[in-house]
Design a protein around this motif. Structure first.
Motif, PDB file in Angstrom:
ATOM      1  N   UNK A  89       0.907  -1.320   0.081  1.00 56.22           N
ATOM      2  CA  UNK A  89       0.004  -0.455  -0.577  1.00 56.22           C
ATOM      3  C   UNK A  89       0.805   1.519   0.017  1.00 56.22           C
ATOM      4  N   UNK A  90       2.912   1.034   0.309  1.00 49.05           N
ATOM      5  CA  UNK A  90       3.149   2.565  -0.048  1.00 49.05           C
ATOM      6  C   UNK A  90       2.928   2.824  -1.050  1.00 49.05           C
ATOM      7  N   UNK A  91       2.899   4.106  -0.970  1.00 46.17           N
ATOM      8  CA  UNK A  91       2.574   5.498  -2.429  1.00 46.17           C
ATOM      9  C   UNK A  91       3.803   5.317  -3.473  1.00 46.17           C
ATOM     10  N   UNK A  92       5.347   5.266  -2.546  1.00 53.63           N
ATOM     11  CA  UNK A  92       6.239   5.395  -3.865  1.00 53.63           C
ATOM     12  C   UNK A  92       6.937   3.514  -4.256  1.00 53.63           C
ATOM     13  N   UNK A  93       6.045   2.145  -3.546  1.00 52.98           N
ATOM     14  CA  UNK A  93       5.990   1.336  -4.388  1.00 52.98           C
ATOM     15  C   UNK A  93       5.101   0.952  -5.148  1.00 52.98           C
ATOM     16  N   UNK A  94       3.938   1.934  -5.128  1.00 50.12           N
ATOM     17  CA  UNK A  94       2.656   1.707  -6.167  1.00 50.12           C
ATOM     18  C   UNK A  94       2.847   3.011  -7.273  1.00 50.12           C
ATOM     19  N   UNK A  95       3.935   3.872  -6.975  1.00 52.52           N
ATOM     20  CA  UNK A  95       3.747   4.345  -8.267  1.00 52.52           C
ATOM     21  C   UNK A  95       5.663   4.104  -9.157  1.00 52.52           C
ATOM     22  N   UNK A  96       5.839   3.363  -8.680  1.00 54.67           N
ATOM     23  CA  UNK A  96       6.628   2.276  -9.436  1.00 54.67           C
ATOM     24  C   UNK A  96       5.843   1.599 -10.414  1.00 54.67           C
ATOM     25  N   UNK A  97       5.164   0.727  -9.819  1.00 53.33           N
ATOM     26  CA  UNK A  97       4.270   0.101 -10.718  1.00 53.33           C
ATOM     27  C   UNK A  97       3.089   0.573 -11.195  1.00 53.33           C
ATOM     28  N   UNK A  98       2.413   1.413 -11.559  1.00 53.85           N
ATOM     29  CA  UNK A  98       1.754   2.352 -11.508  1.00 53.85           C
ATOM     30  C   UNK A  98       3.221   2.704 -13.308  1.00 53.85           C
ATOM     31  N   UNK A  99       4.587   2.722 -12.494  1.00 54.14           N
ATOM     32  CA  UNK A  99       5.359   3.396 -14.111  1.00 54.14           C
ATOM     33  C   UNK A  99       5.312   1.745 -15.103  1.00 54.14           C
ATOM     34  N   UNK A 100       5.422   0.965 -14.601  1.00 51.57           N
ATOM     35  CA  UNK A 100       5.732  -0.337 -15.023  1.00 51.57           C
ATOM     36  C   UNK A 100       3.970  -0.782 -16.215  1.00 51.57           C
ATOM     37  N   UNK A 101       3.609  -0.294 -15.511  1.00 50.73           N
ATOM     38  CA  UNK A 101       1.658  -1.274 -16.017  1.00 50.73           C
ATOM     39  C   UNK A 101       1.592   0.192 -17.241  1.00 50.73           C
ATOM     40  N   UNK A 102       1.633   1.372 -17.180  1.00 49.01           N
ATOM     41  CA  UNK A 102       1.964   2.769 -18.023  1.00 49.01           C
ATOM     42  C   UNK A 102       3.130   1.788 -19.586  1.00 49.01           C
ATOM     43  N   UNK A 103       4.258   1.748 -19.380  1.00 46.55           N
ATOM     44  CA  UNK A 103       4.850   0.882 -21.020  1.00 46.55           C
ATOM     45  C   UNK A 103       4.586   0.252 -20.697  1.00 46.55           C
ATOM     46  N   UNK A 104       3.497  -0.860 -19.933  1.00 46.61           N
ATOM     47  CA  UNK A 104       2.629  -1.950 -20.446  1.00 46.61           C
ATOM     48  C   UNK A 104       1.221  -1.419 -21.952  1.00 46.61           C
ATOM     49  N   UNK A 105       0.516  -0.571 -21.166  1.00 42.87           N
ATOM     50  CA  UNK A 105      -0.005  -0.107 -21.779  1.00 42.87           C
ATOM     51  C   UNK A 105      -0.292   1.231 -22.434  1.00 42.87           C
ATOM     52  N   UNK A 106       0.775   2.221 -22.318  1.00 47.07           N
ATOM     53  CA  UNK A 106       0.589   3.284 -23.461  1.00 47.07           C
ATOM     54  C   UNK A 106       2.589   2.841 -24.220  1.00 47.07           C
ATOM     55  N   UNK A 107       3.111   2.176 -23.865  1.00 49.94           N
ATOM     56  CA  UNK A 107       4.337   2.140 -24.061  1.00 49.94           C
ATOM     57  C   UNK A 107       5.727   3.568 -23.666  1.00 49.94           C
ATOM     58  N   UNK A 108       4.889   3.769 -23.040  1.00 47.44           N
ATOM     59  CA  UNK A 108       6.127   4.850 -22.126  1.00 47.44           C
ATOM     60  C   UNK A 108       7.432   4.225 -22.068  1.00 47.44           C
ATOM     61  N   UNK A 109       8.625   4.885 -21.091  1.00 49.74           N
ATOM     62  CA  UNK A 109      10.203   4.258 -21.722  1.00 49.74           C
ATOM     63  C   UNK A 109      10.376   3.456 -20.659  1.00 49.74           C
ATOM     64  N   UNK A 110      10.383   2.447 -20.517  1.00 48.88           N
ATOM     65  CA  UNK A 110      11.182   1.305 -19.739  1.00 48.88           C
ATOM     66  C   UNK A 110      11.998   1.578 -18.306  1.00 48.88           C
ATOM     67  N   UNK A 111      11.803   0.839 -17.229  1.00 51.01           N
ATOM     68  CA  UNK A 111      12.682   1.537 -16.622  1.00 51.01           C
ATOM     69  C   UNK A 111      14.094   0.936 -16.224  1.00 51.01           C
ATOM     70  N   UNK A 112      14.569   0.383 -16.161  1.00 46.08           N
ATOM     71  CA  UNK A 112      16.020   0.042 -16.254  1.00 46.08           C
ATOM     72  C   UNK A 112      16.624  -0.082 -14.493  1.00 46.08           C
ATOM     73  N   UNK A 113      15.821   0.453 -13.848  1.00 42.07           N
ATOM     74  CA  UNK A 113      16.580   0.401 -12.252  1.00 42.07           C
ATOM     75  C   UNK A 113      16.592  -1.415 -11.897  1.00 42.07           C
ATOM     76  N   UNK A 114      16.616  -1.348 -10.451  1.00 38.10           N
ATOM     77  CA  UNK A 114      17.321  -3.015 -10.203  1.00 38.10           C
ATOM     78  C   UNK A 114      17.492  -2.836  -8.785  1.00 38.10           C
ATOM     79  N   UNK A 115      16.760  -4.307  -7.961  1.00 34.07           N
ATOM     80  CA  UNK A 115      16.743  -4.117  -6.768  1.00 34.07           C
ATOM     81  C   UNK A 115      16.872  -5.994  -6.377  1.00 34.07           C
ATOM     82  N   UNK A 116      17.845  -6.664  -5.986  1.00 36.33           N
ATOM     83  CA  UNK A 116      17.608  -7.814  -5.587  1.00 36.33           C
ATOM     84  C   UNK A 116      18.098  -7.701  -4.367  1.00 36.33           C
ATOM     85  N   UNK A 117      17.890  -7.388  -3.567  1.00 38.16           N
ATOM     86  CA  UNK A 117      18.378  -7.623  -2.010  1.00 38.16           C
ATOM     87  C   UNK A 117      17.288  -7.589  -1.732  1.00 38.16           C
TER      88      UNK A 117
END
Length: 331
Positions: A222-250
């Protein structure tokens, strides 16, 4: 000369789209579809509402639901349209998966699999059943498409590998999903309080599955920061917005791994003592990870159909006049 009717204009527009979008000339199609599947009560509707900026409480999803969103590209340019489909009921309504997946939509279609991290015992069967059913339907449509338009089907098969660099060491060891796939682990706020060893197994397992299928993997809450990151990913699928290249494997933080950026060497082997690996008779790497995961989190043997409620009894679909007539008929 009589002016064209609305029907003739609409027909001409559809024919123009089909002829313009089937040549594979790199023109971006203005309509995309995103299909949300996953755990029952896993948070799929919440993610969709957040992506569409709709400030309303989520309602339980009954069977298969549809909504859409628009996004302006610029002045005097037609808006892009994104079609959002959502499958309710977890794994109980697999037959409905075939409805939104058609030869007309498949080339701009994406899958978002939402898994409830707070219920690790249900995670593997939910993931396996939904992905197998979805892949089966997609493969059927690609085969059907190949008979009509072999070039389009060939392009789709090549596109499967677009997220994987040609010199990636795992190219021969993975089997990409036939259409773009994003795996989202929800309820991270509950998951982060799990025992560290359990979190390690879940994280490594999901990383392997996502990498094997050429999918992106990310955790949210429910964290706003995490939801914003997810929103960016879904927008990439839905509208072709640039894909994020960030990574966190921790494993002590919310995972965020864009498709193609992970590797089997970084993920490591299934989390078992070396002397136990030989005890598992597995047909494939995926089968080995499944056996290891289910040793720690045995799936609950439940009837998947018992959770499906009768929609006639659901108060959100109440119709007083119809309900009264129904009562009279039942009597």
């Amino acid at each position: 000369m009589p002016s064209e009717t609305l029907w003739e204009i609409a027909k001409a527009e559809v024919e123009e789209r089909r002829s313009g979008g089937s040549e594979g000339d790199g023109v971006e199609i203005g309509e995309k579809s995103v299909f949300f599947i996953g755990s029952k009560n896993g948070g799929k509707t919440t993610i969709i509402l957040r992506c569409l900026d709709r400030d309303e409480p989520p309602k339980p999803t009954l069977a298969l639901e549809y909504t859409y969103g628009r996004r302006a590209k610029g002045h005097n340019i037609p808006k892009d349209i994104a079609h959002f489909w959502e499958l309710g009921g977890g794994t109980s309504l697999l037959d409905l998966i075939s409805i939104p997946i058609t030869s007309d939509t498949l080339r701009t279609f994406s899958i978002v699999l939402v898994l409830d991290l707070s219920k690790p015992n249900d995670l593997w069967p939910t993931m396996e059943n939904l992905l197998q059913a979805t892949k089966l339907n997609v493969d059927k449509v690609i085969m059907k498409l190949g008979k009509k338009n072999s070039k389009a089907a060939s392009e789709m098969r090549q596109k499967m590998w677009s997220n994987m660099q040609k010199d990636h060491p795992d190219r021969e060891l993975i089997d990409p999903f036939p259409i773009p796939l994003v795996i989202i682990g929800s309820k991270y706020d509950i998951f982060q309080d799990f025992d560290s060893e359990k979190r390690k197994v879940i994280c490594k397992t999901l990383r392997f599955v996502a990498h094997y299928y050429g999918a992106s993997l990310m955790f949210t809450s429910k964290s706003e920061a995490l939801l914003l990151k997810i929103r960016g990913v879904i927008n990439q699928l839905a509208f072709g917005i640039n894909k994020s290249k960030s990574i966190c494997v921790d494993q002590n933080k919310p995972l965020f791994i864009t498709a193609g950026l992970d590797s089997l060497s970084q993920i490591g082997s299934p989390p078992l003592p070396d002397n136990d690996i030989g005890k598992f008779h597995a047909r494939s790497p995926m089968d080995l990870w499944k056996k290891v995961y289910e040793k720690l989190f045995p799936p609950k043997s439940i009837n998947t159909l018992k959770d499906v409620k009768d929609p006639a009894q659901d108060p959100q679909y109440a119709e007083s006049e119809v309900d009264e007539m129904r009562i009279q008929k039942d009597q």
